[in-house]
Design an enzyme around this catalytic site. Structure first.
Site, PDB file in Angstrom:
ATOM      1  N   LYS A 141     -22.211  14.323   7.397  1.00 20.02           N
ATOM      2  CA  LYS A 141     -22.877  13.042   7.152  1.00 20.02           C
ATOM      3  C   LYS A 141     -24.337  13.152   7.543  1.00 20.02           C
ATOM      4  CE  LYS A 141     -18.693  10.745   8.560  1.00 20.02           C
ATOM      5  NZ  LYS A 141     -18.225  11.324   9.821  1.00 20.02           N
ATOM      6  N   LYS A 168     -22.877  23.560   6.135  1.00 14.67           N
ATOM      7  CA  LYS A 168     -21.686  22.766   6.457  1.00 14.67           C
ATOM      8  C   LYS A 168     -21.856  21.337   5.911  1.00 14.67           C
ATOM      9  CE  LYS A 168     -19.789  20.326  10.443  1.00 14.67           C
ATOM     10  NZ  LYS A 168     -19.717  19.028  10.318  1.00 14.67           N
ATOM     11  N   LYS A 211     -30.276  20.007  18.977  1.00 13.78           N
ATOM     12  CA  LYS A 211     -31.333  18.977  18.944  1.00 13.78           C
ATOM     13  C   LYS A 211     -32.282  19.098  20.128  1.00 13.78           C
ATOM     14  CE  LYS A 211     -28.630  15.959  16.147  1.00 13.78           C
ATOM     15  NZ  LYS A 211     -27.186  16.031  16.262  1.00 13.78           N
TER      16      LYS A 211
HETATM   17  P1  ADP Z   1     -19.815  14.731  10.188  1.00 12.47           P
HETATM   18  O1  ADP Z   1     -20.220  16.143  10.522  1.00 12.47           O
HETATM   19  O2  ADP Z   1     -19.929  14.492   8.746  1.00 12.47           O
HETATM   20  O3  ADP Z   1     -20.523  13.697  11.030  1.00 12.47           O
HETATM   21  P2  ADP Z   1     -17.569  14.199  11.855  1.00 12.47           P
HETATM   22  O4  ADP Z   1     -18.340  14.880  12.924  1.00 12.47           O
HETATM   23  O5  ADP Z   1     -17.360  12.739  11.990  1.00 12.47           O
HETATM   24  O6  ADP Z   1     -18.281  14.566  10.485  1.00 12.47           O
HETATM   25  O7  ADP Z   1     -16.185  14.933  11.660  1.00 12.47           O
HETATM   26  C1  ADP Z   1     -14.915  14.331  11.605  1.00 12.47           C
HETATM   27  C2  ADP Z   1     -13.856  15.389  11.385  1.00 12.47           C
HETATM   28  O8  ADP Z   1     -14.060  16.041  10.132  1.00 12.47           O
HETATM   29  C3  ADP Z   1     -13.857  16.484  12.448  1.00 12.47           C
HETATM   30  O9  ADP Z   1     -12.533  16.924  12.688  1.00 12.47           O
HETATM   31  C4  ADP Z   1     -14.636  17.578  11.798  1.00 12.47           C
HETATM   32  O10 ADP Z   1     -14.313  18.850  12.312  1.00 12.47           O
HETATM   33  C5  ADP Z   1     -14.211  17.439  10.344  1.00 12.47           C
HETATM   34  N1  ADP Z   1     -15.277  17.930   9.480  1.00 12.47           N
HETATM   35  C6  ADP Z   1     -16.515  17.391   9.318  1.00 12.47           C
HETATM   36  N2  ADP Z   1     -17.254  18.106   8.451  1.00 12.47           N
HETATM   37  C7  ADP Z   1     -16.467  19.151   8.061  1.00 12.47           C
HETATM   38  C8  ADP Z   1     -16.647  20.253   7.182  1.00 12.47           C
HETATM   39  N3  ADP Z   1     -17.778  20.427   6.534  1.00 12.47           N
HETATM   40  N4  ADP Z   1     -15.630  21.126   7.046  1.00 12.47           N
HETATM   41  C9  ADP Z   1     -14.465  20.959   7.703  1.00 12.47           C
HETATM   42  N5  ADP Z   1     -14.219  19.939   8.543  1.00 12.47           N
HETATM   43  C10 ADP Z   1     -15.197  19.034   8.726  1.00 12.47           C
END
Ligand code: ADP
Ligand code: TRP
Length: 324
Positions: A196, A193, A113
């Protein structure tokens, strides 16, 4: 026995990436471990992006409901909201003062960012330090996370070893990341990937009609229905194979390669698979979301349990730093 700890931000509803990358592997790991584990909702981290309090409240409930729906054993687990344990923000300040600026400037979460610095708040910049405090406050040994969190875990280890070296005692426990090799990174509906923040996620807890729309939004190429298709370059197949059994995946591969099988068919089967495989979890999720008091009581109990553990570590740190 190793202590397991992990957190998920309440910056949105939990999605298939969170479930397969974090929730399911953590629950498996907890089952193998006899010792208590720590599972929390990183609501303070979500403030770096989400400013709306009502939205955060709903997301916090949804993330908690997802853990409970997937069978988190709350007897063996300390289940809590990060923000309800203020010890973590105090430890964050101490650790900030042991964290070199260039280390934070190198974090992917910041670098991605950094083109527009006016959009970066200081919370986002020090995000990895709060995460280190989450882990070190409870002396975690194993941290199950998705691959994207690897760098944050390395930073946590760096911060811990710098701190221990400077104060001259191994007060902070060195944690280890646990990354599920099969799962690694779950792709989103657009092939990036799943996250959210990219709005490309599959929300398995949606009501059937909305879930259908969600699954239909997976991007595919324009190979005509009749032609054979390459499963390995298709998002629908990738997602399907992460949820399906080996046998089901083999069958789906044959469908793709055989021709006369369209992406629409594959999406329909993926939708049905989600509904069948996660039937119980979907029901439980709805139950908890409509009974927030059931979530609240479980979290409140966990927050009480977490207090003593965090306070003990924090006392040692205060002592070493001359605050006590
Ligand atoms: P986001 O990227 O959706 O905001 P978070 O950062 O809150 O998700 O991630 C919470 C958990 O879920 C972490 O352990 C993260 O590594 C895992 N995680 C999030 N997105 C993925 C993905 N696309 N594949 C595998 N693990 C994921
Ligand atoms: N940063 C993690 C993520 O975005 C969430 C998180 C916060 C976390 N604190 C943690 C994960 C401590 C594991 C341990 O996915």
């Amino acid at each position: 026995m190793a202590r397991v700890l992990t957190g998920i931000q309440s910056s949105g509803r939990p999605h298939l990436g969170n479930i397969l990358g974090a929730i399911v592997p953590a629950i498996e790991l907890i089952k193998q471990n006899k010792q208590e584990s720590f599972i929390f909702i990183a609501d303070l981290h979500s403030l770096t992006t989400t400013k709306d309090g009502e939205v955060r409240k709903q997301n916090t409930l949804a993330v908690a409901a997802a853990w409970l729906a997937f069978g988190l054993d709350i007897e063996q687990t300390t289940f809590y909201r990060q923000s309800r344990r203020p010890e973590v923000t105090e430890l964050t300040w101490y650790l900030n003062c042991f964290t070199p600026f260039p280390m934070l400037a190198n974090a992917h979460s910041f670098k991605d960012k950094a083109e527009k610095l006016s959009d970066v708040n200081a919370g986002l910049f020090t995000y990895p330090v709060l995460m280190a405090a989450d882990i070190l406050l409870y002396s975690a040994d194993l941290v199950p996370v998705g691959k994207d969190q690897m760098q944050h875990l390395e930073m946590t280890r760096d911060i811990a070893s710098t701190f221990n070296r400077i104060v001259g005692e191994d007060i902070l426990t060195m944690p280890e990341a646990r990354i599920d090799e099969v799962v690694k990174t779950i792709p989103g509906t657009d092939g990036q990937k799943m996250s959210k923040s990219y709005n490309n996620f599959i929300d398995i807890f949606l009501p059937e009609k909305a879930l259908k729309k969600n699954v239909n939004s997976i991007v595919t190429d324009s190979t005509p229905m009749e032609e054979p298709k390459n499963p390995d370059s298709c998002n629908v197949f990738k997602l399907y194979s992460l949820v399906a059994s080996e046998e089901e995946t083999k069958q789906m591969r044959a469908n793709y390669e055989g021709g006369n099988y369209g992406y629409g068919h594959a999406k329909k089967e993926f939708l049905q698979l989600i509904i069948d495989k996660y039937r119980k979890e979907r029901e439980l999720f709805d139950f908890y979301m409509s009974h927030p008091e059931e979530i609240e009581s479980r979290l409140a109990a966990g927050e009480e349990k977490a207090k003593a553990v965090g306070a003990e570590l924090l006392d040692k740190v205060r002592m070493k730093l001359g605050f006590k």
